[in-house]
Design a protein around this motif. Structure first.
Motif, PDB file in Angstrom:
ATOM      1  N   ARG A   8       0.831  -1.206   0.000  1.00  0.00           N
ATOM      2  CA  ARG A   8       0.000   0.000   0.000  1.00  0.00           C
ATOM      3  C   ARG A   8       0.873   1.266   0.000  1.00  0.00           C
ATOM      4  N   LEU A   9       1.919   1.253   0.793  1.00  0.00           N
ATOM      5  CA  LEU A   9       2.808   2.413   0.860  1.00  0.00           C
ATOM      6  C   LEU A   9       3.573   2.609  -0.448  1.00  0.00           C
ATOM      7  N   GLU A  10       3.970   1.513  -1.076  1.00  0.00           N
ATOM      8  CA  GLU A  10       4.665   1.612  -2.357  1.00  0.00           C
ATOM      9  C   GLU A  10       3.756   2.217  -3.422  1.00  0.00           C
ATOM     10  N   ASP A  11       2.475   1.840  -3.368  1.00  0.00           N
ATOM     11  CA  ASP A  11       1.525   2.443  -4.311  1.00  0.00           C
ATOM     12  C   ASP A  11       1.406   3.949  -4.083  1.00  0.00           C
ATOM     13  N   GLN A  12       1.392   4.363  -2.829  1.00  0.00           N
ATOM     14  CA  GLN A  12       1.277   5.786  -2.520  1.00  0.00           C
ATOM     15  C   GLN A  12       2.521   6.544  -2.982  1.00  0.00           C
ATOM     16  N   LEU A  13       3.697   5.952  -2.780  1.00  0.00           N
ATOM     17  CA  LEU A  13       4.927   6.609  -3.223  1.00  0.00           C
ATOM     18  C   LEU A  13       4.998   6.686  -4.748  1.00  0.00           C
ATOM     19  N   GLU A  14       4.565   5.613  -5.410  1.00  0.00           N
ATOM     20  CA  GLU A  14       4.575   5.599  -6.868  1.00  0.00           C
ATOM     21  C   GLU A  14       3.605   6.632  -7.422  1.00  0.00           C
ATOM     22  N   SER A  15       2.468   6.781  -6.773  1.00  0.00           N
ATOM     23  CA  SER A  15       1.483   7.780  -7.203  1.00  0.00           C
ATOM     24  C   SER A  15       2.049   9.190  -7.070  1.00  0.00           C
ATOM     25  N   ALA A  16       2.728   9.446  -5.943  1.00  0.00           N
ATOM     26  CA  ALA A  16       3.341  10.766  -5.751  1.00  0.00           C
ATOM     27  C   ALA A  16       4.424  11.025  -6.785  1.00  0.00           C
ATOM     28  N   LYS A  17       5.177   9.998  -7.151  1.00  0.00           N
ATOM     29  CA  LYS A  17       6.248  10.137  -8.142  1.00  0.00           C
ATOM     30  C   LYS A  17       5.671  10.473  -9.510  1.00  0.00           C
ATOM     31  N   ARG A  18       4.561   9.797  -9.887  1.00  0.00           N
ATOM     32  CA  ARG A  18       3.939  10.067 -11.182  1.00  0.00           C
ATOM     33  C   ARG A  18       3.418  11.499 -11.267  1.00  0.00           C
ATOM     34  N   GLN A  19       2.964  12.014 -10.149  1.00  0.00           N
ATOM     35  CA  GLN A  19       2.424  13.375 -10.113  1.00  0.00           C
ATOM     36  C   GLN A  19       3.517  14.427  -9.993  1.00  0.00           C
ATOM     37  N   GLY A  20       4.750  13.999  -9.867  1.00  0.00           N
ATOM     38  CA  GLY A  20       5.860  14.920  -9.762  1.00  0.00           C
ATOM     39  C   GLY A  20       5.959  15.602  -8.413  1.00  0.00           C
ATOM     40  N   ALA A  21       5.262  15.065  -7.412  1.00  0.00           N
ATOM     41  CA  ALA A  21       5.265  15.670  -6.073  1.00  0.00           C
ATOM     42  C   ALA A  21       6.388  15.073  -5.233  1.00  0.00           C
ATOM     43  N   GLU A  22       6.860  15.868  -4.300  1.00  0.00           N
ATOM     44  CA  GLU A  22       7.883  15.401  -3.375  1.00  0.00           C
ATOM     45  C   GLU A  22       7.210  14.499  -2.340  1.00  0.00           C
ATOM     46  N   PRO A  23       7.679  13.261  -2.162  1.00  0.00           N
ATOM     47  CA  PRO A  23       7.022  12.355  -1.211  1.00  0.00           C
ATOM     48  C   PRO A  23       7.098  12.867   0.221  1.00  0.00           C
ATOM     49  N   ASP A  24       6.042  12.659   0.976  1.00  0.00           N
ATOM     50  CA  ASP A  24       5.986  13.078   2.371  1.00  0.00           C
ATOM     51  C   ASP A  24       7.033  12.317   3.188  1.00  0.00           C
ATOM     52  N   LYS A  25       7.736  13.059   4.052  1.00  0.00           N
ATOM     53  CA  LYS A  25       8.797  12.431   4.843  1.00  0.00           C
ATOM     54  C   LYS A  25       8.255  11.334   5.753  1.00  0.00           C
ATOM     55  N   ASP A  26       7.098  11.558   6.345  1.00  0.00           N
ATOM     56  CA  ASP A  26       6.510  10.538   7.212  1.00  0.00           C
ATOM     57  C   ASP A  26       6.151   9.277   6.417  1.00  0.00           C
ATOM     58  N   LEU A  27       5.685   9.483   5.187  1.00  0.00           N
ATOM     59  CA  LEU A  27       5.351   8.347   4.329  1.00  0.00           C
ATOM     60  C   LEU A  27       6.597   7.546   3.980  1.00  0.00           C
ATOM     61  N   VAL A  28       7.682   8.242   3.684  1.00  0.00           N
ATOM     62  CA  VAL A  28       8.948   7.575   3.371  1.00  0.00           C
ATOM     63  C   VAL A  28       9.450   6.783   4.578  1.00  0.00           C
ATOM     64  N   ALA A  29       9.355   7.387   5.773  1.00  0.00           N
ATOM     65  CA  ALA A  29       9.808   6.715   6.985  1.00  0.00           C
ATOM     66  C   ALA A  29       8.963   5.478   7.274  1.00  0.00           C
ATOM     67  N   GLU A  30       7.645   5.595   7.058  1.00  0.00           N
ATOM     68  CA  GLU A  30       6.758   4.463   7.289  1.00  0.00           C
ATOM     69  C   GLU A  30       7.042   3.339   6.289  1.00  0.00           C
ATOM     70  N   HIS A  31       7.338   3.735   5.034  1.00  0.00           N
ATOM     71  CA  HIS A  31       7.674   2.748   4.008  1.00  0.00           C
ATOM     72  C   HIS A  31       8.963   2.014   4.378  1.00  0.00           C
ATOM     73  N   ASP A  32       9.947   2.754   4.883  1.00  0.00           N
ATOM     74  CA  ASP A  32      11.218   2.142   5.268  1.00  0.00           C
ATOM     75  C   ASP A  32      11.017   1.153   6.415  1.00  0.00           C
ATOM     76  N   LEU A  33      10.184   1.517   7.386  1.00  0.00           N
ATOM     77  CA  LEU A  33       9.900   0.624   8.508  1.00  0.00           C
ATOM     78  C   LEU A  33       9.210  -0.646   8.021  1.00  0.00           C
ATOM     79  N   ALA A  34       8.199  -0.495   7.163  1.00  0.00           N
ATOM     80  CA  ALA A  34       7.479  -1.664   6.654  1.00  0.00           C
ATOM     81  C   ALA A  34       8.409  -2.580   5.860  1.00  0.00           C
ATOM     82  N   ARG A  35       9.292  -1.988   5.053  1.00  0.00           N
ATOM     83  CA  ARG A  35      10.237  -2.785   4.266  1.00  0.00           C
ATOM     84  C   ARG A  35      11.160  -3.591   5.167  1.00  0.00           C
ATOM     85  N   ARG A  36      11.669  -2.961   6.232  1.00  0.00           N
ATOM     86  CA  ARG A  36      12.556  -3.657   7.154  1.00  0.00           C
ATOM     87  C   ARG A  36      11.815  -4.776   7.907  1.00  0.00           C
TER      88      ARG A  36
END
Length: 220
Positions: A8-36
């Motif tokens: 789910r988090l990867e989808d959100q990051l990919e969506s932000a990337k397609r829109q050219g928006a800078e990903p939210d720092k909290d979202l990136v941190a949450e994605h890193d935690l889930a990946r680990r």
């Protein structure tokens, strides 16, 4: 849980990337935690399936009943039966009257006797000895357990054992999900009722054998 969250988090990051928006720092941190977490869980599952441990410390931790253990109630009941009957491993079966496959496993008799005494002491003076639990007087041998989840989440309460301790007839494993209590206080009373039901079953069978057979005749 973590794998779904990571997707789910990867989808959100990919969506932000397609829109050219800078990903939210909290979202990136949450994605890193889930990946680990996913990497850790997958690695731990692989090691458990391969009967491996991470370090010597993990092995010592498991030896005293702590740490991560992957087992279901049937496996634990089978372990209780193995200890109670002196090293004979019985294969569970559900067809009444069918022979139970069994085999003797080489085991150090001295160690086995110590484990049996220890299981009895759990009920006599250990974590399942409180009178409110009601197991001491029933000659039960067993072991309590409390399996924890993450911090502030409800636990699993366990109690495994066999009865009677001196000459076992039945083995069992009780697990209660989503409880704030611990193995002895929560699962112990359930084990007590199981043992009492087994005692009643035996009493009824003995009474049935003592009943005189009906002749089918009426009158003198």
């Amino acid at each position: 849980h973590w794998r779904d969250r990571l997707a789910r988090l990867e989808d959100q990051l990919e969506s932000a990337k397609r829109q050219g928006a800078e990903p939210d720092k909290d979202l990136v941190a949450e994605h890193d935690l889930a990946r680990r977490k996913v990497i850790y869980n997958e690695d731990w599952t692989r090691r458990c399936e391969g009967d491996q441990t991470f370090t010597e410390g993990n092995a010592r931790n498991a030896a005293i009943g702590q740490g991560d253990v992957l087992a279901n109630p049937i496996q634990i009941a089978r372990l209780a039966a193995f200890i109670g009957n002196g090293g004979v491993l019985v294969t569970p079966h559900i067809v009444k009257g069918s022979p139970a496959p069994k085999r003797r496993i080489p085991v150090n008799e001295v160690v086995l006797r110590r484990i049996q005494r220890g299981l009895r002491q759990v009920v006599l003076s250990g974590t399942a000895s409180r009178r409110s639990i009601g197991l001491r007087e029933l000659e039960v041998a067993g072991k309590t357990g409390t399996a924890e989840r993450r911090r502030d989440e409800p636990m699993y309460a366990w109690f495994m054992g066999y009865y009677p301790a001196s000459k076992p007839e039945v083995a069992f494993a009780v697990v209660i999900d989503s409880t704030e209590g611990h193995g002895g206080g929560v699962a112990g009373p359930v084990a007590r009722e199981l043992v009492k039901a087994w005692q009643l079953r035996g009493k009824q069978a003995r009474l049935a054998r003592l009943q005189p057979a009906k002749s089918g005749r009426s009158g003198p």
